[in-house]
Design a protein around this motif. Structure first.
Motif, mmCIF file in Angstrom:
data_model
loop_
_atom_site.group_PDB
_atom_site.id
_atom_site.type_symbol
_atom_site.label_atom_id
_atom_site.label_comp_id
_atom_site.label_asym_id
_atom_site.label_seq_id
_atom_site.Cartn_x
_atom_site.Cartn_y
_atom_site.Cartn_z
ATOM 1 N N LYS A 261 1.144 -1.306 0.365
ATOM 2 C CA LYS A 261 -0.043 0.291 0.245
ATOM 3 C C LYS A 261 0.705 1.559 -0.051
ATOM 4 O O LYS A 261 1.861 1.357 -0.067
ATOM 5 N N PRO A 262 0.177 2.399 -0.655
ATOM 6 C CA PRO A 262 1.117 3.730 -0.871
ATOM 7 C C PRO A 262 1.395 4.278 0.762
ATOM 8 O O PRO A 262 1.182 3.937 2.154
ATOM 9 N N VAL A 263 3.122 4.607 0.893
ATOM 10 C CA VAL A 263 3.008 5.217 1.721
ATOM 11 C C VAL A 263 4.540 6.623 1.570
ATOM 12 O O VAL A 263 4.693 6.617 0.875
ATOM 13 N N VAL A 264 3.317 7.465 2.850
ATOM 14 C CA VAL A 264 4.435 9.076 2.615
ATOM 15 C C VAL A 264 4.040 9.478 3.628
ATOM 16 O O VAL A 264 4.401 9.231 5.147
ATOM 17 N N VAL A 265 5.821 9.510 3.592
ATOM 18 C CA VAL A 265 6.202 9.994 5.436
ATOM 19 C C VAL A 265 7.362 11.362 5.107
ATOM 20 O O VAL A 265 7.546 11.643 4.338
ATOM 21 N N VAL A 266 6.219 12.296 6.421
ATOM 22 C CA VAL A 266 6.368 13.501 6.274
ATOM 23 C C VAL A 266 6.587 13.882 7.715
ATOM 24 O O VAL A 266 6.995 13.111 8.805
ATOM 25 N N GLY A 267 7.016 15.131 7.779
ATOM 26 C CA GLY A 267 7.442 15.810 9.732
ATOM 27 C C GLY A 267 7.811 16.905 9.796
ATOM 28 O O GLY A 267 8.031 17.666 8.945
ATOM 29 N N THR A 268 8.063 17.218 11.017
ATOM 30 C CA THR A 268 8.954 18.159 11.633
ATOM 31 C C THR A 268 10.014 18.213 12.900
ATOM 32 O O THR A 268 9.425 17.268 13.114
ATOM 33 N N ALA A 269 10.489 19.478 12.706
ATOM 34 C CA ALA A 269 11.652 18.941 13.216
ATOM 35 C C ALA A 269 12.348 20.344 14.030
ATOM 36 O O ALA A 269 12.676 21.300 13.094
ATOM 37 N N TYR A 270 12.998 20.331 14.866
ATOM 38 C CA TYR A 270 13.969 21.816 15.583
ATOM 39 C C TYR A 270 15.006 21.935 14.237
ATOM 40 O O TYR A 270 15.010 23.187 14.400
ATOM 41 N N GLY A 271 15.608 21.294 14.037
ATOM 42 C CA GLY A 271 16.864 21.253 12.969
ATOM 43 C C GLY A 271 16.213 22.255 11.773
ATOM 44 O O GLY A 271 15.411 22.032 11.555
ATOM 45 N N GLN A 272 17.283 22.772 11.400
ATOM 46 C CA GLN A 272 17.401 23.211 9.970
ATOM 47 C C GLN A 272 16.449 23.445 8.719
ATOM 48 O O GLN A 272 16.444 23.165 7.816
ATOM 49 N N PHE A 273 16.683 21.703 8.882
ATOM 50 C CA PHE A 273 15.960 20.855 7.580
ATOM 51 C C PHE A 273 15.010 19.622 8.038
ATOM 52 O O PHE A 273 14.722 19.228 7.049
ATOM 53 N N GLY A 274 14.328 19.958 9.485
ATOM 54 C CA GLY A 274 13.194 19.379 9.465
ATOM 55 C C GLY A 274 13.084 17.831 9.457
ATOM 56 O O GLY A 274 11.667 17.358 9.463
ATOM 57 N N GLY A 275 14.417 17.533 9.963
ATOM 58 C CA GLY A 275 13.547 15.847 9.824
ATOM 59 C C GLY A 275 14.012 14.937 8.481
ATOM 60 O O GLY A 275 13.272 13.963 9.217
ATOM 61 N N VAL A 276 14.700 15.169 8.337
ATOM 62 C CA VAL A 276 15.366 14.588 6.083
ATOM 63 C C VAL A 276 16.000 12.937 6.720
ATOM 64 O O VAL A 276 15.214 12.312 6.463
ATOM 65 N N TRP A 277 16.375 13.218 7.800
ATOM 66 C CA TRP A 277 17.533 12.035 7.936
ATOM 67 C C TRP A 277 16.553 11.032 8.213
ATOM 68 O O TRP A 277 16.456 10.105 7.964
ATOM 69 N N ALA A 278 15.439 11.579 10.122
ATOM 70 C CA ALA A 278 15.084 10.571 10.266
ATOM 71 C C ALA A 278 13.455 10.694 8.914
ATOM 72 O O ALA A 278 13.348 8.655 8.929
ATOM 73 N N GLN A 279 12.689 10.915 8.067
ATOM 74 C CA GLN A 279 12.031 11.156 7.843
ATOM 75 C C GLN A 279 12.474 9.567 6.219
ATOM 76 O O GLN A 279 12.481 8.903 5.762
#
Length: 187
Positions: free
Chosen positions: A108-126
């Motif tokens: 099934k389709p999966v999308v990952v988004v988010g927000t984080a304190y750092g300047q990149f918004g959590g892209v590594w975790a996502q």
């Protein structure tokens, strides 16, 4: 027929900005879609094959698998903890990856988004979440992304649902995910 999207939030904190972003997604869900925020990730024990026994799966894990089974798509909200995916989100992915050969993601389709304190918004975790869920059997939609930086400052006094830029970006993400989910359901 409404498209069912299961949202998993990788932060357990009561005032989590990712939780607030998920609430905004529910509020702005496109017509013909229903977004459910899964409650109970904190109660799911760490994945252990010894306790993943048919007929005796822990209730919280069984509840997650049941919710995943009735979903047409998944929307993950991931903060970044020490440069990577939060344990609670990874644990949910691990439970849904089993039993082997019968993933709860089922392509099934999966999308990952988010927000984080750092300047990149959590892209590594996502990115880590996308990698893990793709290996676990989800159809990760790589081109749909939303990483909102500086969450502590940006959302200090404003809920994401009241930030016009965030609402516009999130609405686009939701519309695209609904489209992919609708295609999957029709296939």
């Amino acid at each position: 027929m409404s498209v069912r999207i299961l949202a998993l939030v990788g932060s357990l904190r009561a005032g989590s900005h990712n939780r607030q972003l998920a609430e905004a997604a529910v509020k702005f869900a496109p017509e013909g879609s229903d977004i459910e925020i899964f409650e109970g990730l904190a109660e799911i024990p760490f994945y252990n094959e010894d306790i993943d026994v048919e007929g005796n799966v822990p209730a919280a894990a069984a509840k997650l698998r049941e919710a995943a089974g009735s979903a047409d798509a998944f929307l993950f909200f991931s903060p970044e903890y020490n440069g990577t995916i939060p344990a609670v989100l990874k644990n949910a992915i691990d439970w849904l990856s089993r039993p082997y050969g019968a993933s709860g993601f089922g392509g099934k389709p999966v999308v990952v988004v988010g927000t984080a304190y750092g300047q990149f918004g959590g892209v590594w975790a996502q990115d880590e979440a996308r990698k893990a869920v793709g290996i676990a059997g989800g159809k990760v939609i790589e081109e749909i992304k939303l990483s909102i930086p500086s969450s502590v400052v940006r959302f200090a006094e404003t809920h994401p649902s009241e930030d016009a830029e965030v609402v516009a970006q999130l609405t686009e993400v939701l519309s695209q995910l609904k489209g992919h989910a609708g295609e999957a359901v029709a296939a």
